[in-house]
Design a protein around this motif. Structure first.
Motif, PDB file in Angstrom:
ATOM      1  N   ASP A  43       0.795  -1.222   0.000  1.00  0.00           N
ATOM      2  CA  ASP A  43       0.000   0.000   0.000  1.00  0.00           C
ATOM      3  C   ASP A  43       0.832   1.278   0.000  1.00  0.00           C
ATOM      4  OD1 ASP A  43      -2.453  -1.392   0.033  1.00  0.00           O
ATOM      5  OD2 ASP A  43      -2.267  -1.688   2.203  1.00  0.00           O
ATOM      6  N   LYS A  46       0.470   3.807  -2.985  1.00  0.00           N
ATOM      7  CA  LYS A  46      -0.899   4.327  -3.073  1.00  0.00           C
ATOM      8  C   LYS A  46      -1.245   5.263  -1.919  1.00  0.00           C
ATOM      9  CE  LYS A  46      -2.074   0.033  -3.670  1.00  0.00           C
ATOM     10  NZ  LYS A  46      -2.558  -1.279  -3.825  1.00  0.00           N
ATOM     11  N   SER A  47      -0.550   5.096  -0.800  1.00  0.00           N
ATOM     12  CA  SER A  47      -0.943   5.797   0.421  1.00  0.00           C
ATOM     13  C   SER A  47       0.002   6.898   0.880  1.00  0.00           C
ATOM     14  CB  SER A  47      -1.085   4.784   1.562  1.00  0.00           C
ATOM     15  OG  SER A  47      -2.018   3.787   1.227  1.00  0.00           O
ATOM     16  N   GLN A  49       1.949  10.251   1.259  1.00  0.00           N
ATOM     17  CA  GLN A  49       1.539  11.620   0.948  1.00  0.00           C
ATOM     18  C   GLN A  49       2.772  12.516   0.822  1.00  0.00           C
ATOM     19  OE1 GLN A  49      -1.808  12.708   0.648  1.00  0.00           O
ATOM     20  NE2 GLN A  49      -2.122  10.489   0.593  1.00  0.00           N
TER      21      GLN A  49
END
Length: 162
Positions: A43, A46-47, A49
């Motif tokens: 993940d 995709k996660s 920031q």
């Protein structure tokens, strides 16, 4: 130079094949970055920031000298990498592309998701939830200049007025 973001904690020996997998090397940087660290944390890409901080153990970035390993992290917006130690070529590649890397062992003190604030020029790291503080080796002004410019080539272009 201030960086703030969530911590992503990894162990020792995160190699360049995990940061920039060989099977995805033909992709453009944005596509390659989507596979960054997927073998360790599916993940992550995709996660993560912009501004988030990777915290890792010993020998981060070992393996091949592929510059794409540091580029993948930067493309995803990673603000900095803090690790107990770095492979020399990865360290140089990261600075050259404008990705801050700091040698410090925090894997036992920082948990995934902790909000961190770094001041690279002053040499400090603070965990925001409780004010926990650690001194970092302040980065020399010439390295801060490279990082603030966005990498070595950007710094050279700026200095030459290009």
């Amino acid at each position: 130079m201030i960086i703030a973001g969530r911590a992503w904690v990894f162990g020792d020996k995160i190699d360049t094949d995990v940061l920039a997998p060989g099977y995805a090397m033909k992709l453009p940087p944005e596509g390659l970055a989507q596979h960054c660290l997927e073998a360790v944390d599916p993940d992550f890409a995709k996660s993560v920031q912009p501004g988030d901080i990777v915290v890792a153990g010993a020998n981060f970035g070992l393996g091949s000298s592929r510059e794409q390993a540091a580029i993948s992290l930067a493309t995803l917006g990673v603000g900095a990498v803090l690790a107990k130690s770095f492979a020399r070529i990865f360290y140089r590649n990261a600075i050259n592309i404008g990705l801050p890397v700091v040698t410090i062992d925090l894997t036992q003190e920082i948990a995934a998701g902790d909000l961190l604030k770094l001041n690279l020029a002053a040499g400090s790291m603070t965990r925001l939830k409780d004010g926990y503080h650690r001194d970092l080796q302040p980065m020399p002004p010439h390295i801060i200049d490279i990082l603030e410019a966005g990498g070595l080539m950007a710094q050279l272009k700026r200095k030459r007025g290009l």
